[in-house]
Design an enzyme around this catalytic site. Structure first.
Site, PDB file in Angstrom:
ATOM      1  N   HIS A   1      -1.318   0.798  -9.690  1.00  0.00           N
ATOM      2  CA  HIS A   1      -2.012  -0.118  -8.773  1.00  0.00           C
ATOM      3  C   HIS A   1      -2.761  -1.198  -9.556  1.00  0.00           C
ATOM      4  O   HIS A   1      -3.982  -1.332  -9.454  1.00  0.00           O
ATOM      5  CB  HIS A   1      -2.967   0.638  -7.856  1.00  0.00           C
ATOM      6  CG  HIS A   1      -3.314  -0.145  -6.614  1.00  0.00           C
ATOM      7  ND1 HIS A   1      -3.765   0.454  -5.468  1.00  0.00           N
ATOM      8  CD2 HIS A   1      -3.277  -1.489  -6.340  1.00  0.00           C
ATOM      9  CE1 HIS A   1      -3.995  -0.466  -4.545  1.00  0.00           C
ATOM     10  NE2 HIS A   1      -3.712  -1.660  -5.060  1.00  0.00           N
TER      11      HIS A   1
ATOM     12  N   GLU B   1      -2.743   8.454  -3.791  1.00  0.00           N
ATOM     13  CA  GLU B   1      -3.178   7.580  -4.868  1.00  0.00           C
ATOM     14  C   GLU B   1      -4.648   7.829  -5.178  1.00  0.00           C
ATOM     15  O   GLU B   1      -5.457   7.879  -4.234  1.00  0.00           O
ATOM     16  CB  GLU B   1      -2.980   6.117  -4.464  1.00  0.00           C
ATOM     17  CG  GLU B   1      -3.238   5.141  -5.585  1.00  0.00           C
ATOM     18  CD  GLU B   1      -2.965   3.694  -5.171  1.00  0.00           C
ATOM     19  OE1 GLU B   1      -3.901   2.876  -5.287  1.00  0.00           O
ATOM     20  OE2 GLU B   1      -1.835   3.406  -4.734  1.00  0.00           O
TER      21      GLU B   1
ATOM     22  N   ARG C   1       0.866  -1.178   0.000  1.00  0.00           N
ATOM     23  CA  ARG C   1       0.000   0.000   0.000  1.00  0.00           C
ATOM     24  C   ARG C   1       0.905   1.231   0.000  1.00  0.00           C
ATOM     25  O   ARG C   1       1.993   1.222   0.588  1.00  0.00           O
ATOM     26  CB  ARG C   1      -0.924   0.025   1.224  1.00  0.00           C
ATOM     27  CG  ARG C   1      -2.046  -0.991   1.184  1.00  0.00           C
ATOM     28  CD  ARG C   1      -3.081  -0.656   0.110  1.00  0.00           C
ATOM     29  NE  ARG C   1      -4.261  -1.508   0.171  1.00  0.00           N
ATOM     30  CZ  ARG C   1      -4.410  -2.611  -0.540  1.00  0.00           C
ATOM     31  NH1 ARG C   1      -3.426  -3.014  -1.338  1.00  0.00           N
ATOM     32  NH2 ARG C   1      -5.523  -3.324  -0.465  1.00  0.00           N
TER      33      ARG C   1
END
Length: 316
Positions: free
Chosen positions: A279, A260, A232
Site C-alpha cells: 500500500h 491489510e 482498496r
C-alpha cells in the site's frame, strides 16, 4: 471558544497558511497520538492523519461539536465514513483529489511492467545467481481496462499513452466522453472484461464496489490476463483471486489487500503469479509537497468563507 484547526503536519512546515492573527484560526498538531492537542469541541477544521487506521481517524469526531470541515489526505474516504454519523449536520467532507494521482499512476505502471516483464523472477534469479533469459510479455499491443475512471484512473490513462497499447477501455459509474476517449458505464463491464489483457482496479471503496471483482468478475477475464489493484483491498474478493491464481489462469499485482496489512502466513503472500506491494501507491516523495499545497489552499478558502475544493459530501 477558539477556532482550532487540527493538522497532522506542524503548521510552521506548511507555507501559505492563513495567518492566525488575521484569520482567527489556531493551528493544533495532531498525528493520531493518544492525547489530543486541545479540546475537540473547539476544532472547526479537522485534517485526518494520513495512513492511520479508521479507529484513529474517527476517534475525535464524536467530540467535534463545532467542526465544519473534515479534510482527508487520501483519495478514499472509507476510513472516515464510520464516524460521520456522529457529526452535526452541515459538515463538509473533502478528499485529497490532486495529491495522489501522480504517485499512484506511477506505481500502477510499475506493477504492470514488473508483472508482465517478469521482474520479480529476475530479482529471485539474481539472489540465486541464475540467468533467466527468455521471451516475456510486453505492454505494447495489450488491451488495458481501467475500472474506476476518476482522477487517478485518468492519470493512469495518461501514462499508458506512450506504451503503444492496442486499446485502453475505461469504466465508471456512468458513461461519458473524455479527451482520451469514451468512458463506459459500469453495466458494460461484463462485456469488456473478456477483451482486456490487463485490468486495473482504481475505483473508490463503496458499498457498491465492495467485492466488485468477485468470482464472476475474475471468471470473465481472459486466460493469462493480469489484474492490478491500486484501489482498496475489499474491492477484490481475496478468496476468489486465490482460487484463480492457484489454477494459474490469471496473474495479479496488488498494492492493497484484504486483510491489510497482510498478516504473516496468509496464502496470498505465496500465491503463484501474485506481486504484492505494501500500500505505497500514494506514499512517495511527491505526497508531502502536494498535501501541503492542498491544505494551504483549502484553509485559505475556508478563512475567506469561499467554497472548498474536493467536497465529497455534506453531513445531514
Amino acid at each position: 471558544m477558539t477556532a482550532d484547526v487540527w493538522l497532522p503536519v506542524p503548521a510552521d512546515e506548511i507555507d501559505g497558511l492563513p495567518a492566525p492573527a488575521e484569520s482567527g484560526l489556531t493551528y493544533r498538531f495532531w498525528d493520531g497520538a493518544p492525547d489530543f492537542p486541545a479540546d475537540p469541541a473547539d476544532c472547526v477544521f479537522y485534517v485526518v492523519p494520513y495512513m492511520k487506521p479508521s479507529e484513529i481517524a474517527v476517534r475525535p469526531l464524536a467530540a467535534m461539536t463545532s467542526v465544519r470541515v473534515v479534510q482527508t489526505l487520501s483519495a478514499g474516504i472509507d476510513h472516515v465514513t464510520p464516524g460521520l454519523g456522529s457529526l452535526p449536520p452541515g459538515v463538509a467532507l473533502c478528499n485529497a483529489k490532486g495529491v495522489h494521482e501522480a504517485s499512484t499512476a506511477e506505481l500502477t505502471l510499475a506493477l504492470i511492467l514488473a508483472s508482465l516483464r517478469g521482474i520479480p523472477g529476475f530479482v529471485r534469479g539474481q539472489d540465486r545467481e541464475e540467468w533467466r533469459a527468455g521471451f516475456y510479455p510486453a505492454l505494447a499491443d495489450k488491451s488495458v481496462l481501467i475500472v474506476g475512471y476518476g482522477s487517478i484512473g485518468a492519470a493512469i490513462d495518461d501514462r499508458l499513452a506512450p506504451f503503444e497499447c492496442a486499446r485502453v477501455m475505461r469504466v465508471a459509474r456512468s458513461a461519458r466522453t473524455t479527451e482520451r476517449g469514451p468512458v463506459h458505464a459500469l453495466t458494460d463491464l461484463p462485456a469488456l472484461l473478456p477483451q482486456a489483457d490487463v485490468v486495473v482496479l482504481a475505483t473508490p471503496l463503496t458499498p457498491e464496489t465492495r467485492h466488485l471483482a468477485d468470482a464472476g468478475f475474475l471468471a470473465r477475464m481472459k486466460d493469462g490476463a493480469l489484474l492490478v489493484n491500486v484501489s482498496r483491498g475489499p474491492v477484490l474478493d481475496t478468496d476468489a483471486l486465490l482460487a484463480e491464481a492457484e489454477r494459474g489462469r490469471i496473474t495479479a499485482a496488488l498494492d492493497v489487500t484484504d486483510p491489510e496489512p497482510l498478516p504473516a502466513g496468509h496464502p496470498l503472500w505465496h500465491a503463484p503469479g501474485v506481486l504484492i506491494s505494501p500500500h505505497v501507491g500514494g506514499s512517495t516523495s511527491a505526497f508531502m509537497p502536494r498535501a501541503k499545497r492542498l491544505l494551504a489552499e483549502q484553509l485559505t478558502l475556508f478563512a475567506k468563507g469561499e467554497p472548498l475544493r474536493n467536497e465529497v459530501l455534506i453531513t445531514t
